[in-house]
Design a protein around this motif. Structure first.
Motif, PDB file in Angstrom:
ATOM      1  N   ARG A 270       0.921  -1.193  -0.059  1.00 29.43           N
ATOM      2  CA  ARG A 270      -0.069   0.021   0.135  1.00 29.43           C
ATOM      3  C   ARG A 270       0.795   1.320  -0.100  1.00 29.43           C
ATOM      4  O   ARG A 270       0.439   2.331  -0.760  1.00 29.43           O
ATOM      5  CB  ARG A 270      -0.986  -0.016   1.251  1.00 29.43           C
ATOM      6  N   GLN A 271       1.897   1.273   0.595  1.00 24.44           N
ATOM      7  CA  GLN A 271       2.917   2.253   0.727  1.00 24.44           C
ATOM      8  C   GLN A 271       3.442   2.595  -0.605  1.00 24.44           C
ATOM      9  O   GLN A 271       3.563   3.731  -0.943  1.00 24.44           O
ATOM     10  CB  GLN A 271       3.769   2.485   2.080  1.00 24.44           C
ATOM     11  N   ASP A 289       1.191   2.486 -18.621  1.00 25.24           N
ATOM     12  CA  ASP A 289       0.913   1.255 -17.814  1.00 25.24           C
ATOM     13  C   ASP A 289       0.584   1.815 -16.559  1.00 25.24           C
ATOM     14  O   ASP A 289       1.631   1.611 -15.846  1.00 25.24           O
ATOM     15  CB  ASP A 289       1.709   0.215 -18.092  1.00 25.24           C
ATOM     16  N   LYS A 290      -0.563   1.980 -15.911  1.00 32.17           N
ATOM     17  CA  LYS A 290      -0.901   2.633 -14.579  1.00 32.17           C
ATOM     18  C   LYS A 290      -0.745   1.353 -13.665  1.00 32.17           C
ATOM     19  O   LYS A 290      -0.932   0.310 -14.152  1.00 32.17           O
ATOM     20  CB  LYS A 290      -2.106   3.118 -14.491  1.00 32.17           C
ATOM     21  N   ILE A 291      -0.346   1.553 -12.317  1.00 31.26           N
ATOM     22  CA  ILE A 291      -0.597   0.667 -11.313  1.00 31.26           C
ATOM     23  C   ILE A 291      -1.645   0.219 -11.060  1.00 31.26           C
ATOM     24  O   ILE A 291      -2.675   1.304 -10.933  1.00 31.26           O
ATOM     25  CB  ILE A 291       0.413   1.103 -10.288  1.00 31.26           C
ATOM     26  N   ASP A 292      -2.158  -1.033 -11.026  1.00 29.46           N
ATOM     27  CA  ASP A 292      -3.419  -1.375 -10.544  1.00 29.46           C
ATOM     28  C   ASP A 292      -3.577  -1.669  -9.097  1.00 29.46           C
ATOM     29  O   ASP A 292      -3.150  -2.799  -8.724  1.00 29.46           O
ATOM     30  CB  ASP A 292      -3.953  -2.540 -11.283  1.00 29.46           C
ATOM     31  N   SER A 293      -3.979  -0.486  -8.417  1.00 30.13           N
ATOM     32  CA  SER A 293      -3.648  -0.558  -6.924  1.00 30.13           C
ATOM     33  C   SER A 293      -4.767  -1.587  -6.412  1.00 30.13           C
ATOM     34  O   SER A 293      -4.625  -2.492  -5.664  1.00 30.13           O
ATOM     35  CB  SER A 293      -4.229   0.584  -6.324  1.00 30.13           C
ATOM     36  N   SER A 294      -5.860  -1.840  -6.731  1.00 34.49           N
ATOM     37  CA  SER A 294      -6.969  -2.890  -6.449  1.00 34.49           C
ATOM     38  C   SER A 294      -6.456  -3.956  -6.952  1.00 34.49           C
ATOM     39  O   SER A 294      -6.476  -5.006  -5.800  1.00 34.49           O
ATOM     40  CB  SER A 294      -8.245  -2.705  -7.165  1.00 34.49           C
ATOM     41  N   GLN A 295      -6.130  -4.292  -8.014  1.00 36.60           N
ATOM     42  CA  GLN A 295      -5.531  -5.764  -8.353  1.00 36.60           C
ATOM     43  C   GLN A 295      -3.775  -5.990  -7.298  1.00 36.60           C
ATOM     44  O   GLN A 295      -3.872  -7.152  -6.849  1.00 36.60           O
ATOM     45  CB  GLN A 295      -4.905  -5.933  -9.691  1.00 36.60           C
ATOM     46  N   SER A 296      -3.335  -5.290  -6.864  1.00 43.80           N
ATOM     47  CA  SER A 296      -2.163  -5.238  -6.227  1.00 43.80           C
ATOM     48  C   SER A 296      -2.320  -5.629  -4.704  1.00 43.80           C
ATOM     49  O   SER A 296      -1.841  -6.539  -4.193  1.00 43.80           O
ATOM     50  CB  SER A 296      -1.077  -4.273  -6.174  1.00 43.80           C
ATOM     51  N   LEU A 297      -3.468  -4.934  -4.488  1.00 45.03           N
ATOM     52  CA  LEU A 297      -3.741  -5.460  -3.080  1.00 45.03           C
ATOM     53  C   LEU A 297      -4.563  -6.529  -2.854  1.00 45.03           C
ATOM     54  O   LEU A 297      -4.357  -7.131  -1.887  1.00 45.03           O
ATOM     55  CB  LEU A 297      -4.574  -4.059  -2.442  1.00 45.03           C
TER      56      LEU A 297
END
Length: 488
Positions: A270-271, A289-297
């Motif tokens: 998250r950080q 290519d944006k970071i997929d925060s929902s997929q990463s978490l």
């Protein structure tokens, strides 16, 4: 008076008023800046703007918030606090029963969510850390997120890591790297061309030369790697051959890192996402290519418990309302009942920390401090020695490690240990982006205590006689340089 001088004088007065009435920092820092305004009225505002003020950074970062949906993944601080207060967590094992108030302090201040079901492995030198890290990267299947204050791409270990990241990027793994542009002033952007050519993504903090100048005094001092949302590393070890003790000027090198698995990895991820989104949002040419925060978490949330260790990830920076890593240290100092062992490369505390250490010692707590015996920065060494003299006056033992000690560790009462990037100094608390892992586990704390005592056997205890017999020039330097510390 010319219009320019009048304008500078006006801003000087306004900055002084802002510091006097609105700056939430220690009195020593406020008085030091007021003296600067008084003695160099034309330059005081400019010095403060570039070196002291954090307000502009807070305003700047608010423009580039991460995806608000980050809050949807994992427990919120409020939910986590209710769970702690209601007894939903079993804190009766592994020495956690006396740490509930410390957990709540970090949770309700820094928003550091408490998790259980983790595992934590202590890594007490760079060789062990690199070996473990490179092995985990070799096995990566989906994502590799890397953030280092120092990434020496031309050192042997730096080249090895970069080659490994290039290999994984060519295999289709999403590789993202953040490094500090001033911490890595010998590292050139072109050094990452092979990784960029393989599909990797790299940001320097800060990528814009203009913004780097405007924020020159703020450093991205965190060290963290997250692999597939399953494994996370943090601590004091950067990427460079000097961390392996290969620099003849600063050797031997002693450092500490920690390898984490389990639910706490989500908090480290998250950080990283927050830091990446901030840099991506202000980049002149952001990545498509944006970071997929929902997929990463979600990737982290799928992982099952890997142990019985409790962990909190505490982050802070110049954009924080309060110095949360400092509050975490204060929480450990004031809650210690039997012992508190501290290792830090720089000991430049404020009055609050000094008072807390003195009170803990007078209350019967076995407080011990370990600092380097070999200095890497003359300024920091002299100020560290000045403050070490304060501890000696109060009967607190100070040990000098026979080499450069870069570890930033606290261990308390066989209950909790803090391992991270935060030095025990004013700069780390107010001007650097930091991240610490608080590990609540008796076995882990006992291991940290054992390591401290092993280092103590190698170290030399600083006596009051030795301290007082220092050369006069060293005493003068320490006395003068300590006055500069609150300005930072």
């Amino acid at each position: 008076m010319s219009p320019l001088l009048f304008l500078l004088y006006f801003f000087n007065v306004m900055a002084a008023i802002s510091i006097l009435f609105f700056r939430k920092k220690q009195v020593g820092s406020t008085l030091a800046w007021l003296l600067v305004f008084a003695f160099v009225p034309w330059l005081g505002f400019l010095l403060y703007f570039f070196l002291g003020s954090t307000r502009k950074l807070r305003l700047f970062r608010r423009r580039f918030r991460p995806n608000p949906r980050l809050a949807e993944y994992g427990p919120s601080p409020g939910e986590n606090a209710r769970a702690l207060l209601s007894g939903q967590f079993n804190l009766s094992s592994q020495g956690r029963e006396g740490c509930r108030d410390l957990m709540l302090l970090n949770l309700q201040g820094a928003g550091a969510v408490y998790t259980q079901g983790n595992s934590a492995r202590l890594l007490v030198d760079a060789e062990k850390k690199y070996e473990s890290l490179f092995r985990d990267i070799e096995e990566a299947q989906e994502t590799i997120h890397v953030l280092y204050f120092i990434f020496k791409t031309r050192d042997e270990c730096g080249r090895k890591l970069l080659d490994l990241l290039v290999k994984k990027a060519r295999q289709g793994v999403k590789v993202r790297v953040i490094y500090d542009t001033l911490g890595c002033f010998k590292t050139h952007k072109a050094d990452f061309d092979p990784l960029l050519g393989a599909g990797g993504m790299v940001y320097g903090y800060l990528p814009s030369p203009l913004r780097t100048v405007l924020q020159v005094n703020y450093r991205m001092h965190r060290k963290m790697v997250i692999i597939d949302g399953k494994v996370a590393y943090t601590g004091g070890i950067n990427i460079g051959d000097d961390y392996l003790g290969k620099d003849r000027r600063i050797t031997p090198w002693r450092d500490t890192s920690v390898r984490l698995t389990g639910p706490c990895v989500q908090q480290v991820q998250r950080q990283f996402i927050r830091d990446w989104v901030f840099l991506d949002s202000q980049a002149a040419r952001p990545y498509v290519d944006k970071i997929d925060s929902s997929q990463s978490l979600e990737q982290c949330m799928k992982e099952e418990n890997t142990g019985q260790v409790g962990v909190q990830i505490v982050s802070s920076g110049p954009d924080s309302l309060y110095p949360y890593t400092k509050e975490s240290y204060l929480g450990m100092i004031t809650r210690a009942r039997r012992y508190l062992y501290i290792q830090t490369p720089y000991f430049i505390p404020d009055d609050a920390l000094l008072t807390a250490l003195r009170c803990a010692s007078r209350a019967g707590v076995d407080v011990r401090l370990m600092i380097p015996g070999v200095a890497d920065k003359a300024y920091a060494y002299h100020v560290t020695m000045w403050h070490a003299g304060e501890l000696l006056r109060w009967g607190i033992p100070v040990y000098r490690y026979p080499g450069f000690l870069h570890a930033k560790t606290f261990v308390m009462d066989d209950m909790v240990a803090s391992i991270g990037s935060t030095n025990l100094d004013i700069r780390s608390f107010d001007l650097d982006y930091e991240l610490n892992a608080l590990v609540y586990d008796r076995d882990f704390a006992l291991e940290c205590r054992k390591v401290f005592l092993q280092d103590q056997e190698k170290s030399r205890r600083l006596t009051r006689e030795e301290y007082q017999s220092r050369p006069l020039p060293d005493k003068v330097k320490a006395g003068l340089l300590r006055l500069v510390a609150p300005l930072l």
